[in-house]
Design a protein around this motif. Structure first.
Motif: not given
Ligand code: MN
Ligand code: PEP
Length: 332
Positions: A103, A273, A299, A310
């Motif tokens: 991220c 996300h 990610e 994240d």
């Molecule tokens: Mn992110």
């Protein structure tokens, strides 16, 4: 407005149509296409009286386009756009392009370790955020220009082009200096000044769907970039806000085939996300590819438990490597 010419229309007939359009104070734009010759009409703010055009020699059909987007539509540009990021090409029927990485850029060691993981697993483009649009001001905001340098360094080390987010116009010079693909995040999808500025560049752009944007608003946002002359735009579905709270967002995969009908621009999916949950990322990544996504953004962190941003949705090396193996089974 779209003017479709007869197959057999002569160059002189096309020139006469262009001239009539210009006389009306509008801008004709030749539309390349293998199947037909067409002329897009730009510059109008409302309905155009087509009587001066409709009966000209060689004109087969006049189509009025009432949508807020034209340049991004397949009507105006029937052939799929291919976007080039470094040496990587994305779009049309080309193989699915994998963008992966953390991220955020956190440190030289973290960025390089994550880059090695995604490169070894077979990803094409390295991601890493340096300017982070965090929900609250007390969360890690990213390393800024230092982060851009570390991302570039890691990309060069493993031989991958890099993508990173730009949050405002003032960051564009730095982002263009270090990145190969500019990301406009969900929160900035309707930052029209930023879209216009990015449209003036000759630089590929990844435009994420706003968290409550309709498909029409999404395409109209992309239109801002194309209207300024930059046609190298990749769209990205990253989940939308719904009443559901079990996942971070709701992944709207219908947007993939729909956008491909409506637009010539490529579309990729970001299941990280969209779901916010590591356990759901691989299966939704596969679903995205089956739905026709031309790329994925995932990610990946070398140590997700320690991630500054994240971590819960980030795959580790083993998880991402397995996902890449599973995706190959789909023969993308
Ligand atoms: Mn992110
Ligand atoms: C990101 O990709 O790091 C990001 C912030 O994504 P989004 O704009 O989709 O929330």
């Amino acid at each position: 407005m779209l003017i479709v010419m007869d197959h057999a229309a002569t160059a002189a007939q096309i020139a006469a149509v262009n001239e009539s359009v210009e006389k009306m104070g509008l801008r004709p734009e030749a539309i390349p296409g293998s199947q037909r010759t067409a002329i897009g009409v730009l510059g109008n703010q409302g309905y155009i009286d087509d009587s001066a055009i409709r009966n000209l020699a060689g004109v087969r059909e006049v189509i009025h386009v009432s949508k807020p987007y034209k340049l991004v539509s397949r009507d105006f540009h029937p052939d799929s756009t291919i976007v080039k990021v470094g040496k990587v090409e994305l779009g049309g029927d080309l193989p699915v392009v994998m963008m992966a990485g953390p991220c955020s850029v956190e440190s030289e060691a973290q960025m390089l370790a994550s880059a090695c993981i995604v490169k070894q697993a077979g990803a094409d483009i390295l991601r890493g955020g340096a300017f982070k649009p965090r929900t609250g001001p007390h969360s890690f905001q990213g390393l800024g220009v230092e982060g851009l340098k570390l991302l570039r360094q890691a990309g060069d080390e493993v031989g991958m082009p890099v993508v990173t987010e730009v949050m405002r116009i003032g960051q564009l010079d730095d982002v263009c200096r270090y990145a190969d693909l500019i990301q406009i995040g969900a929160r900035n999808m309707q930052n029209f000044d930023l879209l216009k500025e990015v449209g003036k560049l000759k630089f590929p752009v990844l435009l994420k769907r706003g968290m409550s944007a309709t498909i029409e608003e999404f395409l109209a946002a992309a239109e801002y970039i194309l209207a300024e002359g930059n046609g190298q735009v990749i769209l990205c579905e990253r989940g939308i806000r719904t009443f559901e709270t079990a996942t971070r967002n709701t992944l709207d995969l219908t947007v993939v085939p729909l956008v491909q009908q409506m637009s010539h621009l490529p579309i990729i999916v970001d299941p990280s996300h969209a779901t916010g949950r590591r356990d759901l990322v691989p299966i939704m990544a596969k679903a995205a590819v089956v739905s026709g996504a031309q790329g994925l953004m995932i990610e990946v962190h070398n140590d997700p438990a320690q991630a500054l941003c994240d971590g819960a949705q980030s795959l580790d090396g083993a998880g991402f490597t397995q996902l890449m193996l599973d995706l190959r089974q789909l023969k993308f």
